[in-house]
Design a protein around this motif. Structure first.
Motif, PDB file in Angstrom:
ATOM      1  N   CYS A 433      74.061  40.069  47.201  1.00  0.00           N
ATOM      2  CA  CYS A 433      73.781  41.853  47.767  1.00  0.00           C
ATOM      3  C   CYS A 433      72.153  41.598  48.292  1.00  0.00           C
ATOM      4  CB  CYS A 433      73.160  41.919  45.708  1.00  0.00           C
ATOM      5  SG  CYS A 433      72.302  40.726  44.751  1.00  0.00           S
ATOM      6  N   PHE A 434      72.372  42.813  48.466  1.00  0.00           N
ATOM      7  CA  PHE A 434      70.967  43.653  49.662  1.00  0.00           C
ATOM      8  C   PHE A 434      70.283  44.032  48.843  1.00  0.00           C
ATOM      9  CE2 PHE A 434      73.995  42.275  53.339  1.00  0.00           C
ATOM     10  CZ  PHE A 434      72.989  41.651  54.235  1.00  0.00           C
ATOM     11  N   SER A 435      68.558  44.017  49.477  1.00  0.00           N
ATOM     12  CA  SER A 435      67.727  45.071  48.974  1.00  0.00           C
ATOM     13  C   SER A 435      68.421  45.980  48.890  1.00  0.00           C
ATOM     14  CB  SER A 435      65.861  44.670  49.589  1.00  0.00           C
ATOM     15  OG  SER A 435      66.487  44.092  50.874  1.00  0.00           O
ATOM     16  N   PRO A 436      67.571  47.256  47.933  1.00  0.00           N
ATOM     17  CA  PRO A 436      68.083  48.294  48.102  1.00  0.00           C
ATOM     18  C   PRO A 436      67.584  49.460  49.736  1.00  0.00           C
ATOM     19  CG  PRO A 436      66.852  48.445  46.650  1.00  0.00           C
ATOM     20  CD  PRO A 436      66.921  47.621  46.664  1.00  0.00           C
ATOM     21  N   ASP A 437      66.390  48.547  50.231  1.00  0.00           N
ATOM     22  CA  ASP A 437      66.094  49.115  51.382  1.00  0.00           C
ATOM     23  C   ASP A 437      66.105  48.635  52.897  1.00  0.00           C
ATOM     24  OD1 ASP A 437      64.963  46.457  51.978  1.00  0.00           O
ATOM     25  OD2 ASP A 437      63.127  47.593  51.734  1.00  0.00           O
ATOM     26  N   GLY A 438      67.655  46.831  52.165  1.00  0.00           N
ATOM     27  CA  GLY A 438      68.272  46.728  53.659  1.00  0.00           C
ATOM     28  C   GLY A 438      67.662  45.705  54.077  1.00  0.00           C
ATOM     29  N   SER A 439      66.329  45.293  53.911  1.00  0.00           N
ATOM     30  CA  SER A 439      66.041  44.034  54.462  1.00  0.00           C
ATOM     31  C   SER A 439      66.052  42.705  53.991  1.00  0.00           C
ATOM     32  CB  SER A 439      64.350  44.555  53.944  1.00  0.00           C
ATOM     33  OG  SER A 439      64.346  44.191  53.222  1.00  0.00           O
ATOM     34  N   THR A 440      66.475  42.273  53.079  1.00  0.00           N
ATOM     35  CA  THR A 440      66.843  41.428  51.551  1.00  0.00           C
ATOM     36  C   THR A 440      67.942  40.918  51.329  1.00  0.00           C
ATOM     37  OG1 THR A 440      64.434  41.106  51.345  1.00  0.00           O
ATOM     38  CG2 THR A 440      65.551  39.516  50.242  1.00  0.00           C
ATOM     39  N   LEU A 441      68.651  39.937  51.817  1.00  0.00           N
ATOM     40  CA  LEU A 441      70.150  39.840  51.434  1.00  0.00           C
ATOM     41  C   LEU A 441      69.718  38.435  50.489  1.00  0.00           C
ATOM     42  CD1 LEU A 441      72.935  38.792  50.979  1.00  0.00           C
ATOM     43  CD2 LEU A 441      73.279  37.550  52.835  1.00  0.00           C
ATOM     44  N   PHE A 442      69.751  39.079  48.694  1.00  0.00           N
ATOM     45  CA  PHE A 442      69.857  37.873  47.613  1.00  0.00           C
ATOM     46  C   PHE A 442      71.141  36.686  47.797  1.00  0.00           C
ATOM     47  CE2 PHE A 442      67.123  41.532  47.035  1.00  0.00           C
ATOM     48  CZ  PHE A 442      65.492  40.524  46.875  1.00  0.00           C
ATOM     49  N   VAL A 443      71.280  36.038  47.583  1.00  0.00           N
ATOM     50  CA  VAL A 443      72.157  35.391  46.349  1.00  0.00           C
ATOM     51  C   VAL A 443      71.508  34.256  46.181  1.00  0.00           C
ATOM     52  CG1 VAL A 443      71.556  33.663  49.219  1.00  0.00           C
ATOM     53  CG2 VAL A 443      73.990  33.793  48.226  1.00  0.00           C
ATOM     54  N   ASN A 444      73.311  33.839  45.454  1.00  0.00           N
ATOM     55  CA  ASN A 444      72.813  32.234  44.497  1.00  0.00           C
ATOM     56  C   ASN A 444      73.394  31.465  44.938  1.00  0.00           C
ATOM     57  OD1 ASN A 444      71.054  34.181  42.112  1.00  0.00           O
ATOM     58  ND2 ASN A 444      73.359  34.960  41.221  1.00  0.00           N
ATOM     59  N   LEU A 445      72.343  30.048  44.305  1.00  0.00           N
ATOM     60  CA  LEU A 445      73.556  28.819  44.499  1.00  0.00           C
ATOM     61  C   LEU A 445      74.146  28.497  42.911  1.00  0.00           C
ATOM     62  CD1 LEU A 445      71.379  26.986  46.524  1.00  0.00           C
ATOM     63  CD2 LEU A 445      72.540  28.458  47.201  1.00  0.00           C
ATOM     64  N   TYR A 446      75.135  28.137  42.896  1.00  0.00           N
ATOM     65  CA  TYR A 446      75.827  28.268  41.249  1.00  0.00           C
ATOM     66  C   TYR A 446      75.054  27.461  40.367  1.00  0.00           C
ATOM     67  CZ  TYR A 446      79.660  28.329  37.845  1.00  0.00           C
ATOM     68  OH  TYR A 446      80.208  27.690  36.791  1.00  0.00           O
ATOM     69  N   ARG A 447      75.295  25.462  41.009  1.00  0.00           N
ATOM     70  CA  ARG A 447      74.444  24.999  40.214  1.00  0.00           C
ATOM     71  C   ARG A 447      73.978  22.987  40.670  1.00  0.00           C
ATOM     72  NH1 ARG A 447      75.346  23.097  35.034  1.00  0.00           N
ATOM     73  NH2 ARG A 447      75.345  21.341  34.439  1.00  0.00           N
ATOM     74  N   PRO A 448      72.854  23.172  40.845  1.00  0.00           N
ATOM     75  CA  PRO A 448      71.750  23.501  39.905  1.00  0.00           C
ATOM     76  C   PRO A 448      71.331  25.050  40.845  1.00  0.00           C
ATOM     77  CG  PRO A 448      71.214  21.832  41.075  1.00  0.00           C
ATOM     78  CD  PRO A 448      72.670  22.189  41.610  1.00  0.00           C
ATOM     79  N   GLY A 449      71.038  26.096  39.593  1.00  0.00           N
ATOM     80  CA  GLY A 449      71.017  27.082  39.585  1.00  0.00           C
ATOM     81  C   GLY A 449      69.815  27.510  40.299  1.00  0.00           C
ATOM     82  N   LYS A 450      70.094  28.696  41.438  1.00  0.00           N
ATOM     83  CA  LYS A 450      69.095  28.822  42.650  1.00  0.00           C
ATOM     84  C   LYS A 450      69.180  29.956  42.574  1.00  0.00           C
ATOM     85  CE  LYS A 450      66.611  24.844  44.307  1.00  0.00           C
ATOM     86  NZ  LYS A 450      67.896  23.329  43.499  1.00  0.00           N
ATOM     87  N   THR A 451      68.185  31.174  43.175  1.00  0.00           N
ATOM     88  CA  THR A 451      68.221  33.015  43.478  1.00  0.00           C
ATOM     89  C   THR A 451      67.220  32.316  44.872  1.00  0.00           C
ATOM     90  OG1 THR A 451      68.596  33.351  41.405  1.00  0.00           O
ATOM     91  CG2 THR A 451      68.447  35.295  43.555  1.00  0.00           C
ATOM     92  N   LEU A 452      67.567  32.872  46.192  1.00  0.00           N
ATOM     93  CA  LEU A 452      67.781  32.512  47.288  1.00  0.00           C
ATOM     94  C   LEU A 452      67.325  34.398  47.810  1.00  0.00           C
ATOM     95  CD1 LEU A 452      68.242  29.811  46.710  1.00  0.00           C
ATOM     96  CD2 LEU A 452      68.855  29.945  48.885  1.00  0.00           C
ATOM     97  N   ALA A 453      66.057  34.331  48.756  1.00  0.00           N
ATOM     98  CA  ALA A 453      66.303  35.957  49.879  1.00  0.00           C
ATOM     99  C   ALA A 453      66.108  35.599  51.284  1.00  0.00           C
ATOM    100  CB  ALA A 453      64.456  36.375  49.137  1.00  0.00           C
ATOM    101  N   ILE A 454      67.025  36.268  51.573  1.00  0.00           N
ATOM    102  CA  ILE A 454      66.852  35.517  53.301  1.00  0.00           C
ATOM    103  C   ILE A 454      66.528  37.131  53.865  1.00  0.00           C
ATOM    104  CG2 ILE A 454      68.881  35.567  54.628  1.00  0.00           C
ATOM    105  CD1 ILE A 454      70.725  34.056  53.088  1.00  0.00           C
ATOM    106  N   ARG A 455      65.789  36.740  54.705  1.00  0.00           N
ATOM    107  CA  ARG A 455      64.981  38.511  55.246  1.00  0.00           C
ATOM    108  C   ARG A 455      65.746  37.403  57.248  1.00  0.00           C
ATOM    109  NH1 ARG A 455      59.578  40.059  52.936  1.00  0.00           N
ATOM    110  NH2 ARG A 455      60.496  42.642  51.460  1.00  0.00           N
ATOM    111  N   GLY A 456      66.056  38.171  58.177  1.00  0.00           N
ATOM    112  CA  GLY A 456      65.777  38.205  59.230  1.00  0.00           C
ATOM    113  C   GLY A 456      66.252  39.528  59.905  1.00  0.00           C
TER     114      GLY A 456
END
Length: 458
Positions: A433-456
């Motif tokens: 899912c993207f941040s409201p301003d579109g600058s960041t894509l968030f994504v999960n790694l399922y297991r072991p669970g992690k939440t990543l923020a991707i910018r570019g």
């Protein structure tokens, strides 16, 4: 709490987002859905070749970087820990400075040790269902509050408890997350006191555990994901079964799902009822079929036969409906094992100008197979997906083979596929899912669970 940037020396790009702003890297990119073509092996990616991550986690194109903002076992502000099995997720604007992520945790009753309170289980607070020991079932959601610019975590807490296998869900225009149970266990089974297989609403502005009220009128089935048409408030729902249906919920009152409504299933006119294309190509990719909607009764479905009764009445059948997301006047959803090769499809639905109202039959909605993969190196078991601000789809792969890693795949509005990222550890990608301003894509790694923020340079 893990909050360091990965070691690649690349800056976050904060360029504006426009459809014309993405230049496809020179190479072979193949259209699958636009003209119904078959996939062939890709030799390039949309933003250029992937660069090897020295940390061995996620390869991205040059100019992109990721940050781990939350991980299983991190201590949260409520004293609990981040649960494991991170799945579907949505991003919301809280105010001018803060954003929030609501994240599903796909945990079964026997997975207490992976939940927010560990082996003892959660004993206090609101929970939909508890085991005989008094421990809340470990499935549910957690919420992460972030500074929108720095992505610093300001708050993190459990926001729904006592549910089973919260797989995906969907954001609403009124500021809540719909968390869906991919489970149809019955009360009395394995110590459970409640029936499962429901959708739960988690208000983003509420800190702490949300009231765990099942939205029963939205049906009891093997829920996967949901999306809301912001123009009408109609909710569309997918089902993760080999013989699943696509559902539509017409709320009695817009934005007040707990007040009930009507549940329907999609049927097709002048097209095969079976969209899976298993064995033969019955529903040609790229062609449009006319939609009609069938009213369903007995939606509490104690015998878990809602999809069977719907299909008997003429509803269309899909191969494991999963992630679903609304774009500009249309929505897309993945069918994980659909297609002649069984590698996955992406469906596209355009609602009627009178969707759900009188006159809909005069100008009905339409459905298309947008993508059907014939090559696992281009698209393999798409699961969660989101629509980027530039109109592209970002699709999370979910396959567990030793042959091909899981990837984030991009799809342009014309059906051109490219590879955005490669996951270097064997788990699924989820919750894009993207941040409201579109600058960041968030994504999960399922297991072991992690939440990543991707910018570019989106």
């Amino acid at each position: 709490m893990t909050s360091n940037y990965n070691r690649r020396q690349v800056a976050f790009g904060l360029t504006g987002i426009a459809f014309g702003g993405m230049a496809l890297y020179a190479g072979t990119i193949h259209a699958l859905g636009h003209k119904g073509a078959s996939a062939a092996k890709a030799t390039a990616s949309g933003y250029g070749p992937l660069q090897a991550d020295p940390d061995g986690l996620l390869d991205l194109p040059r100019g992109f970087s990721y940050r781990v903002i939350s991980a299983h076992g991190d201590r949260m502000n409520d004293g609990l820990v981040v649960p494991d099995n991170c799945d579907g997720m949505g991003c919301f604007r809280l105010d001018d400075r803060r954003i929030a992520l609501v994240r599903n945790h796909e945990l079964r009753p026997e997975s207490l040790k992976d939940g927010a309170a560990g082996k003892a289980g959660l004993r206090t607070g609101e929970a939909y269902d508890r085991l005989g020991s008094g421990a809340a079932l470990p499935g549910g959601t957690s919420t992460i509050v972030l500074d929108a610019k720095s992505l610093a975590v300001e708050d993190q807490y459990l926001s729904l408890a006592g549910t089973i296998r919260n797989c995906a869900g969907g954001v609403t225009p009124w500021g809540s997350w719909l968390s869906c149970e991919e489970d149809v266990s019955r009360a009395g089974q394995d110590g459970l006191s409640q029936d499962h297989g429901w959708v739960f609403e988690v208000p983003v502005a509420h800190r702490g555990l949300a009231r765990p009220e099942p939205l029963r009128a939205m049906g009891r089935f093997n829920h996967e994901a949901a999306c809301v048409d912001p123009a009408t408030g109609i909710v569309y729902l997918t089902e993760d079964r080999d013989d699943s249906l696509l559902y539509r919920f017409l709320p009695a009152e817009r934005g007040a799902l707990a007040k009930g409504g009507r549940l329907q299933a999609l049927a097709l006119t002048g097209a095969p009822a079976d969209t899976r294309n298993w064995g033969t190509l019955d529903f040609t990719p790229g062609t449009w079929a006319t939609a009609r909607w069938i009213d369903l009764d007995g939606v509490d479905s104690p015998d878990d036969d809602l999809r069977l009764r719907g299909a008997k009445a003429g509803a269309a059948i899909f191969a494991r409906g999963e992630g679903i997301w609304f774009g500009q006047g249309e929505f897309y959803f993945c069918c994980t094992s659909g297609g002649k090769a069984g590698l996955g499809q992406i469906m596209r639905y355009r609602p009627s100008p009178a969707e759900g109202q009188a006159g809909e039959a005069d100008a009905p909605g339409t459905l298309q197979i947008f993508i059907e993969s014939q090559d696992r190196t281009m698209f393999n078991y798409g699961d969660n997906l989101t629509v980027a601000p530039n109109g592209h789809l970002i699709v999370c792969e979910d396959q567990y083979t030793s042959v091909v890693d899981n990837h984030l795949r991009g799809v342009t509005p014309d059906g051109l596929l490219y590879t955005l990222a490669r996951l270097r550890t064997q788990t699924e990608l989820a919750g894009a899912c993207f941040s409201p301003d579109g600058s960041t894509l968030f994504v999960n790694l399922y297991r072991p669970g992690k939440t990543l923020a991707i910018r570019g340079p989106w």
